[in-house]
Write a protein that holds these residues in place. Structure first.
Motif, PDB file in Angstrom:
ATOM      1  N   ILE A 120      31.874  57.538  33.907  1.00 48.47           N
ATOM      2  CA  ILE A 120      32.373  56.167  34.025  1.00 48.47           C
ATOM      3  C   ILE A 120      33.623  55.963  33.172  1.00 48.47           C
ATOM      4  CG2 ILE A 120      31.835  53.750  33.525  1.00 48.47           C
ATOM      5  CD1 ILE A 120      30.512  54.762  36.020  1.00 48.47           C
ATOM      6  N   ASP A 121      33.615  56.517  31.962  1.00 51.21           N
ATOM      7  CA  ASP A 121      34.777  56.397  31.087  1.00 51.21           C
ATOM      8  C   ASP A 121      36.021  57.005  31.739  1.00 51.21           C
ATOM      9  OD1 ASP A 121      36.218  55.896  28.628  1.00 51.21           O
ATOM     10  OD2 ASP A 121      36.000  58.038  28.187  1.00 51.21           O
ATOM     11  N   HIS A 122      35.860  58.136  32.396  1.00 52.60           N
ATOM     12  CA  HIS A 122      37.002  58.757  33.070  1.00 52.60           C
ATOM     13  C   HIS A 122      37.530  57.847  34.171  1.00 52.60           C
ATOM     14  CE1 HIS A 122      39.526  62.200  34.135  1.00 52.60           C
ATOM     15  NE2 HIS A 122      39.325  61.850  35.399  1.00 52.60           N
ATOM     16  N   LEU A 123      36.644  57.260  34.936  1.00 55.39           N
ATOM     17  CA  LEU A 123      37.066  56.366  36.017  1.00 55.39           C
ATOM     18  C   LEU A 123      37.757  55.118  35.468  1.00 55.39           C
ATOM     19  CD1 LEU A 123      33.931  56.515  38.368  1.00 55.39           C
ATOM     20  CD2 LEU A 123      36.152  57.595  38.769  1.00 55.39           C
ATOM     21  N   HIS A 124      37.229  54.570  34.408  1.00 54.44           N
ATOM     22  CA  HIS A 124      37.741  53.309  33.878  1.00 54.44           C
ATOM     23  C   HIS A 124      39.016  53.470  33.064  1.00 54.44           C
ATOM     24  CE1 HIS A 124      33.717  50.834  34.101  1.00 54.44           C
ATOM     25  NE2 HIS A 124      34.098  51.314  35.262  1.00 54.44           N
ATOM     26  N   ARG A 279      28.736  42.372  27.406  1.00 59.41           N
ATOM     27  CA  ARG A 279      28.424  43.773  27.710  1.00 59.41           C
ATOM     28  C   ARG A 279      29.430  44.680  26.993  1.00 59.41           C
ATOM     29  NH1 ARG A 279      28.231  42.221  34.035  1.00 59.41           N
ATOM     30  NH2 ARG A 279      26.509  40.741  33.836  1.00 59.41           N
ATOM     31  N   PRO A 280      28.992  45.792  26.441  1.00 60.48           N
ATOM     32  CA  PRO A 280      29.914  46.691  25.735  1.00 60.48           C
ATOM     33  C   PRO A 280      30.844  47.403  26.715  1.00 60.48           C
ATOM     34  CG  PRO A 280      27.761  47.708  25.934  1.00 60.48           C
ATOM     35  CD  PRO A 280      27.602  46.305  26.443  1.00 60.48           C
ATOM     36  N   GLN A 284      32.498  52.068  23.856  1.00 62.58           N
ATOM     37  CA  GLN A 284      31.512  51.637  22.863  1.00 62.58           C
ATOM     38  C   GLN A 284      30.137  52.203  23.203  1.00 62.58           C
ATOM     39  OE1 GLN A 284      31.208  47.378  22.456  1.00 62.58           O
ATOM     40  NE2 GLN A 284      29.732  47.503  20.778  1.00 62.58           N
ATOM     41  N   VAL A 285      29.812  52.262  24.495  1.00 67.47           N
ATOM     42  CA  VAL A 285      28.550  52.870  24.927  1.00 67.47           C
ATOM     43  C   VAL A 285      28.491  54.323  24.466  1.00 67.47           C
ATOM     44  CG1 VAL A 285      27.181  53.592  26.927  1.00 67.47           C
ATOM     45  CG2 VAL A 285      28.260  51.329  26.902  1.00 67.47           C
ATOM     46  N   LEU A 286      29.578  55.056  24.670  1.00 70.69           N
ATOM     47  CA  LEU A 286      29.621  56.459  24.254  1.00 70.69           C
ATOM     48  C   LEU A 286      29.484  56.600  22.743  1.00 70.69           C
ATOM     49  CD1 LEU A 286      32.395  57.815  26.638  1.00 70.69           C
ATOM     50  CD2 LEU A 286      30.055  58.684  26.465  1.00 70.69           C
ATOM     51  N   LEU A 289      25.846  56.027  21.845  1.00 73.65           N
ATOM     52  CA  LEU A 289      25.034  57.187  22.244  1.00 73.65           C
ATOM     53  C   LEU A 289      25.210  58.346  21.264  1.00 73.65           C
ATOM     54  CD1 LEU A 289      25.534  57.204  26.124  1.00 73.65           C
ATOM     55  CD2 LEU A 289      23.392  56.779  24.901  1.00 73.65           C
ATOM     56  N   ASP A 290      26.437  58.517  20.790  1.00 78.59           N
ATOM     57  CA  ASP A 290      26.690  59.573  19.816  1.00 78.59           C
ATOM     58  C   ASP A 290      25.967  59.277  18.500  1.00 78.59           C
ATOM     59  OD1 ASP A 290      28.241  61.985  18.917  1.00 78.59           O
ATOM     60  OD2 ASP A 290      29.094  60.525  17.526  1.00 78.59           O
ATOM     61  N   GLU A 291      25.956  58.015  18.099  1.00 79.05           N
ATOM     62  CA  GLU A 291      25.259  57.636  16.866  1.00 79.05           C
ATOM     63  C   GLU A 291      23.747  57.812  17.011  1.00 79.05           C
ATOM     64  OE1 GLU A 291      26.496  53.644  16.248  1.00 79.05           O
ATOM     65  OE2 GLU A 291      28.494  54.174  15.491  1.00 79.05           O
ATOM     66  N   ILE A 292      23.237  57.517  18.193  1.00 86.24           N
ATOM     67  CA  ILE A 292      21.790  57.638  18.416  1.00 86.24           C
ATOM     68  C   ILE A 292      21.330  59.083  18.294  1.00 86.24           C
ATOM     69  CG2 ILE A 292      19.963  57.423  20.163  1.00 86.24           C
ATOM     70  CD1 ILE A 292      21.381  54.947  21.214  1.00 86.24           C
ATOM     71  N   SER A 293      22.171  60.005  18.736  1.00 90.21           N
ATOM     72  CA  SER A 293      21.775  61.419  18.733  1.00 90.21           C
ATOM     73  C   SER A 293      21.622  61.956  17.317  1.00 90.21           C
ATOM     74  CB  SER A 293      22.797  62.259  19.495  1.00 90.21           C
ATOM     75  OG  SER A 293      24.046  62.271  18.819  1.00 90.21           O
TER      76      SER A 293
END
Length: 293
Positions: A120-124, A279-280, A284-286, A289-293
């Motif tokens: 999605i990031d690539h598309l956006h 909505r983020p 920001q979503v990425l 997700l990196d922080e969650i890992s």
């Protein structure tokens, strides 16, 4: 060269739907090439010269988490075939519904989530102009043998007639992926993609479909509403799929693992916010997700 075919439904009735998928195996040996052909009825797509600029844009998109468009075939009666690579492991939808439990674990869910978000990031953000997916759902996320996700159908609304595009949106709404503010396909935007992404995150977290179509009240059984109610009732363990909470005999579910699931749940719910402005963005979503890992 021999070939074999397998027809599967993309949406709606296979006879009347604007699009159907056709898996074609070119050749019969181990080196045979599998192609995914998307047949689009003449009345459901604009004239070739009208859609050609969009086809060119989509044809140049390349990313490891996106299904590339390899070619467009236009038949003598106006029928059109979009040619894509085929992924033998099926869709995320079928993985969640029918996949073996031993493959369904937090590390896999996190890996899938990062891959989807990167697509999605690539598309956006990574192209000359943003491409809005417009039809993001688990059935349109294909998996390879390593369970790497590949987003399909992105930008398809740019090629369809207004009637066919609206039918696609109506199906997305009935399946629970459409943001409430989205009325017409022409209004798709980054925020509506993020909403659909949040629904997919909840789908992976719970292994439940976004709506229960066999019952009358779809609002009460809409996935974000259901999990929000459980959270308000302090029943968070009831939200997560039992496989995610299981660690085998005599193994406790660690506080760190529980916090990861909780943070992921909070991210999914923020993506599903009724207010688009809350909505983020995908970057920001990425980051989360990196922080969650």
């Amino acid at each position: 060269m021999g070939f074999s075919m397998r027809l599967e439904k993309l949406w709606g009735n296979p006879v009347t739907a604007p699009c159907t998928r056709l898996a074609v195996q070119m050749g019969k040996d181990k080196a045979a090439t599998m192609l995914l052909l998307r047949f689009i009825r003449p009345t459901c797509m604009g004239r070739t010269r009208e859609i050609f600029p969009s086809v060119q844009v989509l044809g140049f998109v390349r990313h490891s988490n996106l299904v590339p468009l390899w070619a467009l075939y236009v038949g003598p009666r106006g029928e059109k075939l979009l040619v894509h690579p085929f992924f033998l492991h099926g869709s995320l939808y079928h993985f969640l519904k029918d996949g073996e439990s031993k493959f369904y674990k937090w590390d896999t869910i996190h890996k899938l989530s990062v891959g989807i978000a990167k697509g999605i990031d690539h598309l956006h953000n990574a192209l000359a102009g943003p491409i809005i997916h417009g039809n993001l759902k688990s059935k349109n996320i294909l998996l390879d043998v390593d369970l790497v996700p590949h987003l399909s159908d992105y930008g398809l609304h740019l090629l369809l007639s207004s009637t066919a595009a609206q039918e696609m949106l109506d199906v997305s709404a009935s399946e629970g992926y459409k943001a409430s503010e989205l009325i017409k396909t022409k209004d798709v935007c980054r925020e509506t993609d993020i909403y659909s992404l949040g629904i997919i995150f909840l789908e992976m977290l719970t292994r439940k479909e976004p709506t229960a179509t066999n019952l009358s009240s779809s609002w009460e059984l809409h996935l974000p509403t259901s999990v929000r109610n459980l959270a308000l009732q302090r029943k968070l363990p009831d939200i997560f799929s039992p496989e995610l909470l299981s660690r085998g005999k005599n193994q406790r579910f660690s506080n760190n693992a529980e916090q990861q699931l909780l943070s992921y749940f909070q991210l999914a719910m923020s993506c599903c916010s009724p207010s688009p402005s809350l909505r983020p963005e995908i970057k920001q979503v990425l980051r989360i997700l990196d922080e969650i890992s």
